[in-house]
Design a protein around this motif. Sequence first.
Motif, short mmCIF file in Angstrom:
data_model
loop_
_atom_site.label_atom_id
_atom_site.label_comp_id
_atom_site.label_asym_id
_atom_site.label_seq_id
_atom_site.Cartn_x
_atom_site.Cartn_y
_atom_site.Cartn_z
N MET A 241 9.71 0.00 -2.47
CA MET A 241 8.64 0.97 -2.22
C MET A 241 8.90 1.72 -0.91
O MET A 241 9.16 1.10 0.12
N ARG A 242 8.84 3.04 -0.97
CA ARG A 242 9.04 3.83 0.25
C ARG A 242 7.80 3.76 1.15
O ARG A 242 6.71 3.43 0.67
N LEU A 243 7.96 4.09 2.41
CA LEU A 243 6.84 4.07 3.36
C LEU A 243 5.69 4.94 2.85
O LEU A 243 4.52 4.55 2.90
N LEU A 244 6.02 6.11 2.35
CA LEU A 244 4.98 7.04 1.88
C LEU A 244 4.16 6.43 0.73
O LEU A 244 2.93 6.55 0.71
N ASP A 245 4.83 5.76 -0.20
CA ASP A 245 4.13 5.13 -1.32
C ASP A 245 3.22 4.02 -0.81
O ASP A 245 2.09 3.85 -1.29
N TYR A 246 3.71 3.26 0.15
CA TYR A 246 2.90 2.18 0.72
C TYR A 246 1.64 2.76 1.38
O TYR A 246 0.53 2.25 1.18
N MET A 247 1.81 3.84 2.13
CA MET A 247 0.67 4.47 2.84
C MET A 247 -0.39 4.96 1.86
O MET A 247 -1.59 4.87 2.11
N ASN A 248 0.08 5.50 0.75
CA ASN A 248 -0.85 6.14 -0.18
C ASN A 248 -1.68 5.16 -1.01
O ASN A 248 -2.52 5.57 -1.80
N ASP A 249 -1.45 3.87 -0.80
CA ASP A 249 -2.29 2.87 -1.46
C ASP A 249 -3.59 2.61 -0.69
O ASP A 249 -4.43 1.84 -1.13
N PHE A 250 -3.74 3.25 0.46
CA PHE A 250 -4.92 2.99 1.31
C PHE A 250 -5.95 4.12 1.19
O PHE A 250 -5.60 5.25 0.81
N PRO B 176 -0.90 14.30 3.10
CA PRO B 176 -0.89 12.88 2.70
C PRO B 176 0.24 12.11 3.38
O PRO B 176 0.20 10.88 3.43
N ASN B 177 1.23 12.84 3.87
CA ASN B 177 2.38 12.19 4.52
C ASN B 177 2.17 12.02 6.03
O ASN B 177 3.12 12.09 6.80
#
Lengths: 327, 222
Positions: free
Chosen positions: A1-10, A294-295
């Motif tokens: 999982m990329r950092l961006l995908d991880y962030m977007n779960d919040f 979002p990034n």
Amino acid sequence: MRLLDYMNDFDRRLVFPWMNTIGLRLTGYELYDVYNSTEKQMVVAKAMDENFQSDFIYPLDDGAVLKDTLQSISGYEFPIKLKGATKFAEILSKLTVPDPYKDGRMPINLATFKLLAESFNKPLAISVQGPFTLACEIIEVTDFIRAVIRKPDFVKQLLDFTTEVVSEYCQAVTKAGVRLLCISEPTAILLSPPKFEELVSVRLKRIFDALEPDAWRVLHVCGDTTKHMNQLLASGAEGLSLDQIVQLKEIAPKIPKDVVIIGNLDPVDVLADSTPAQIREKTLELLRYMKDYPNFLVSFGCDCLPDTPIENLKAAMETGRTKFTDF
Amino acid sequence: MSKERETVLAGLANAVVDMDIEAVEMYANKALALGIKAEDAIMDGLAKGMEKVSELFREDIYYVPEVVVCGDTMYAGLEILKAAIEKNKKPAGKIVIGVVAGDTHNIGKNIVSIMLEGAGFEIYDLGSDVPLHAFVDKALEVDADIIALSALISTTRDGMRVVIDDLKKRGMQRKRFVIVGGAVISPAFAKRIGADGYSADACEAVVLVKNLMEYFQRGGNN
């Protein structure tokens, strides 16, 4: 999982705790005592986590590990002054790439990262010096930037060496469990964009490409990097940590949507010199003007000052975590 | 101005901009051979070159490595020309200069130092990462007119205020000025800490120092 995908779960922004030495104040430990002790690093990390409930575990960065190890192996006293009679080949011949599993404090650090990664249910983040900045610790900085013009072959050879040193260490730390690896290249801002690309970007890319596939690759360069943005992106970093001087509003539209923008509360004027109420307002302001990106990941423009009031840091960290629906 | 003189002065300036040490040495020697006053060769040749370098730096064409090497080139010319400056000529003023403790960035300070020396001031360059008390120590020792402080990182700039306070305590015998500059210094900060002047670059620093020295020329302290 990329950092961006991880962030977007919040349902809120994540906040990166760019406060390297604050753990020393919380624990009363001395710098080198912590560098040399996995147990003390654990105490520091716990204290930081309890006080700030950050989204990342960020221990006390051992910013001197590469320099100290190289110094002990080579027998040189760093930084080396380049004088008229300096034998460049001799300097290069005495420098050998350390083994991260054997040399200096590197094995202690790796044991620390493994323990921290296993002990917390949050991503472990650390920062490591980049090859240009490390080269400027080996050779006196003014002499090294002189050599950029006068001795370009020596500069490239030394940078190839420091790149290998940083790469070997970074591969080992990500294998030990570090999830977010931030390469810090503060000194590289001294270079023009073309020289940055030629000397720094290509070497950072080599380091990032060699990391464990699930490591999050972040780059931090101090100062105004607005004109260096293409060169920062050419490094292959998936996150760019930007100094407070950079105008995020202006630069954000120019950064690809799959690259995380990290920043950039002012560690001096805002975090050190304002009240908690003012800091809350400044942090909300940052959240509001970056709401369309979002990034975006909240952080400081650079490491905070060692004597920043704890209440100020808490104000920034808490406000940074405000839910999207609440601002 | 004769054609030859013009060529030599332009040659000095261009050699600095082009980072060409051989050319700067050649033109410095030629200037002396032609009877051009060393002070003129410094101000109208080398310093003009550095002004162009500052301009290129402001326009983001030159970056720090280029500026440092241009500075080295200017120094190479200065070494030759300085030897020819009249030995007993009274300096335009005495200046203690350095980068405050905790900060090893000396590039900007070096350029200011070169420009002031070229303008005829006697320079006491303490280098970088200078203990704060050392500025006033040196100013009192050599009876300096001005202390010039530089800082390039925000965590060290508060040291400037300490030097100013130190001068207030120990330098009461006569008026001495403190000027500040560096990447993290603003006019507002300079005012806040009680500095007598601020300059954004080396060229401005020379003008500032000359303006401050007028205080003594008008009879200040007499």
